[in-house]
Design a protein around this motif. Structure first.
Motif, mmCIF file in Angstrom:
data_model
loop_
_atom_site.group_PDB
_atom_site.id
_atom_site.type_symbol
_atom_site.label_atom_id
_atom_site.label_comp_id
_atom_site.label_asym_id
_atom_site.label_seq_id
_atom_site.Cartn_x
_atom_site.Cartn_y
_atom_site.Cartn_z
ATOM 1 N N ASN A 178 -12.867 40.562 -17.350
ATOM 2 C CA ASN A 178 -12.399 40.482 -15.879
ATOM 3 C C ASN A 178 -12.486 41.568 -15.186
ATOM 4 O O ASN A 178 -11.677 41.892 -14.180
ATOM 5 N N SER A 211 -16.394 28.957 -12.522
ATOM 6 C CA SER A 211 -15.302 27.999 -13.133
ATOM 7 C C SER A 211 -15.473 26.255 -12.841
ATOM 8 O O SER A 211 -15.593 25.600 -13.623
ATOM 9 N N ASN A 212 -16.540 26.155 -11.768
ATOM 10 C CA ASN A 212 -16.942 24.724 -11.307
ATOM 11 C C ASN A 212 -17.960 24.303 -12.180
ATOM 12 O O ASN A 212 -18.489 23.248 -11.846
ATOM 13 N N LYS A 242 -18.232 25.025 -15.578
ATOM 14 C CA LYS A 242 -17.769 24.864 -16.909
ATOM 15 C C LYS A 242 -17.699 23.315 -17.491
ATOM 16 O O LYS A 242 -17.437 22.417 -16.676
ATOM 17 N N LYS A 255 -21.510 30.531 -21.506
ATOM 18 C CA LYS A 255 -20.200 31.160 -20.860
ATOM 19 C C LYS A 255 -20.268 32.286 -20.218
ATOM 20 O O LYS A 255 -19.945 32.855 -19.035
#
Length: 471
Positions: free
Chosen positions: A227, A275-276, A278, A284
């Motif tokens: 993060n 995220s769009n 995934k 990843k």
């Protein structure tokens, strides 16, 4: 083993590409004129009304397609990339013809502009290939021309973020890399160099490997593993080293000549998949290095590049090499300037069909490589070997002209080695009206174009004299 290059390697051979020997001869004739007399006015470059009509018919002939002209250029490049370390520089430019909208034919390969609703524009996205060591331009591995439909839905209507990459206009970056890989497959290594628009996660995931690398200017910060934030991480790294560069005056960017001191910071990072994307088969995380090149003195518009690269960065010299690769983007910007305002003036063409203008642009891009070769030569230590750019007859003429143009003082001598293109660029610049003083700055693009035109006239006169003398 690098393949040898001769000046003829930069001249198209349309034999077998257009399917008609008459069209192929006419295309070769038009290119020859464009290479010696940069212009977008067919009337100006034609020696007779009949020749003018012949060139109009060529450019408007459906049998002569964009793909034919592009395939000739890329297949010719393919012959001499073996064993080379290459830069493949991509960018997009808009050819805006809205000032001629009352004359242009409808539905002829033109579409909407970036800045208005006018449908009198098309886009050009070339992949310019340079030798990575000398920055010598070798040709084009891919050229894409396209236009936006007048009724094209906006980003909100298309739900742009959720669209597959192949349905987006930004797929042009990936498409250009894929096509270039086919042309450059015999190279030792290829580095794709791109500006902010090329900062696309899918591109790094789909293209990069041990042979094909990227240097891309970051468009925005990214989320990292644990993060963390990309820009925060790289800005918190210790200074790896500093270097200085001389920045020229560039009034378009409100930039004035100065010496800039740049500090480099580097961090290796794991960039998280957006995220769009995934559940679409992408990894990843991607392992990249981020280089921060930041000007340390206070100034109105300080330099601050954050570059993403797949190259291994272990020390200051490797980081500086990547920054140098990115700085080579300037040459594709020069290409667009020569094509538009500072040379061929394509946006002032009197052709009435967008399709014809697009074909003319492809031929002009190949023709302007010689101007770019000399422009780059004067900005580097040597440039290409002169035998790659000029034939033996031209070199002998340049030697004679050099003797005539050199002054008596050391400041007005051509102090460069005869065996490289920088020496020739000095002569061509002087022929184009440049005074030859280093304090005046290097010869500009327009000056080089004028000098090349004069050399073309001299060579044509010598050929004519020889032909008459042997009759």
């Amino acid at each position: 083993m690098e393949s040898l290059i001769t000046p003829q390697a930069f001249f198209p051979d349309y034999s077998g590409f257009l399917g008609d020997k008459r069209l192929e001869r006419r295309a070769s004739s038009l290119f020859s004129i464009l290479s010696s007399t940069p212009s977008s006015s067919i009337q100006y470059i034609s020696s007779s009304r009949a020749e003018q009509k012949a060139y109009y018919r060529l450019l408007n002939n459906d049998k002569v397609s964009e793909d034919h002209l592009i395939n000739e250029a890329t297949s010719r490049l393919k012959k001499f990339v073996q064993g080379r370390d290459l830069l493949c520089i991509q960018d997009t430019s808009e050819i805006n013809l809205s000032s001629h909208k009352g004359r242009l034919k409808p539905d002829s390969g033109l579409g909407r502009s970036d800045n208005s609703e006018t449908a009198h524009c098309f886009k050009l996205h070339p992949s310019l290939v340079l030798d990575a060591a000398s920055f010598s331009p070798l040709g084009f591995s891919h050229i894409k021309l396209f236009h936006r439909p007048q009724e094209m839905p906006n980003r909100m209507q298309r739900v742009y973020k959720s669209q597959p990459i192949k349905e987006k206009e930004s797929y042009k970056w990936i498409e250009a890399c894929e096509e270039s890989k086919v042309i450059l497959d015999k190279a030792q290594r290829v580095t794709f160099v791109e500006d902010r628009e090329g900062d696309i996660f899918e591109q790094f995931a789909l293209i990069a490997n041990d042979k094909y690398h990227f240097v891309v200017r970051s468009r925005t910060t990214r989320r990292l593993a644990q993060n963390k934030d990309l820009y925060t991480e790289v800005d918190n790294q210790p200074i790896l080293g500093t270097y200085t560069i001389e920045l020229p005056t560039d009034r378009r960017k409100d930039q004035y000549k100065r010496t800039a001191t740049i500090e480099l910071r580097v961090c290796k990072c794991q960039i998280m998949c957006p995220s769009n994307l995934k559940n679409r088969g992408y990894p990843k995380t991607l392992e990249l290095s981020c280089i921060s090149a930041k000007e340390i003195e206070p100034t109105k518009k300080p330099i601050h590049w954050r570059l993403l690269t797949t190259h291994q960065i272990d020390d200051f010299q490797q980081a500086l090499q990547v920054v140098d690769y990115y700085s080579a983007r300037w040459y594709i910007e020069q290409l667009f300037r020569i094509l538009k305002k500072q040379g061929f003036g394509i946006e002032s063409t009197q052709l009435e069909s967008g399709w014809a203008i697009r074909k003319l642009v492809i031929m002009q891009m190949v023709a302007l490589l010689k101007i770019l070769q000399m422009n780059i030569a004067y900005a580097t230590d040597e440039g290409q070997p002169i035998e790659e750019v000029f034939d033996p007859d031209q070199i002998e003429v340049l030697k004679l002209i050099n003797t005539k143009l050199e002054g008596k003082t050391q400041k007005l001598k051509n102090n460069y080695i005869v065996g490289n293109t920088k020496w020739a660029a000095w002569v061509i610049g002087r022929m184009g009206g440049w005074k030859g003083y280093d304090s005046q700055g290097p010869p500009g693009v327009i000056t080089l174009i004028r000098g090349m035109e004069r050399l073309g006239y001299i060579m044509e006169g010598m050929k004519l004299a020889k032909d008459v003398g042997t009759q």
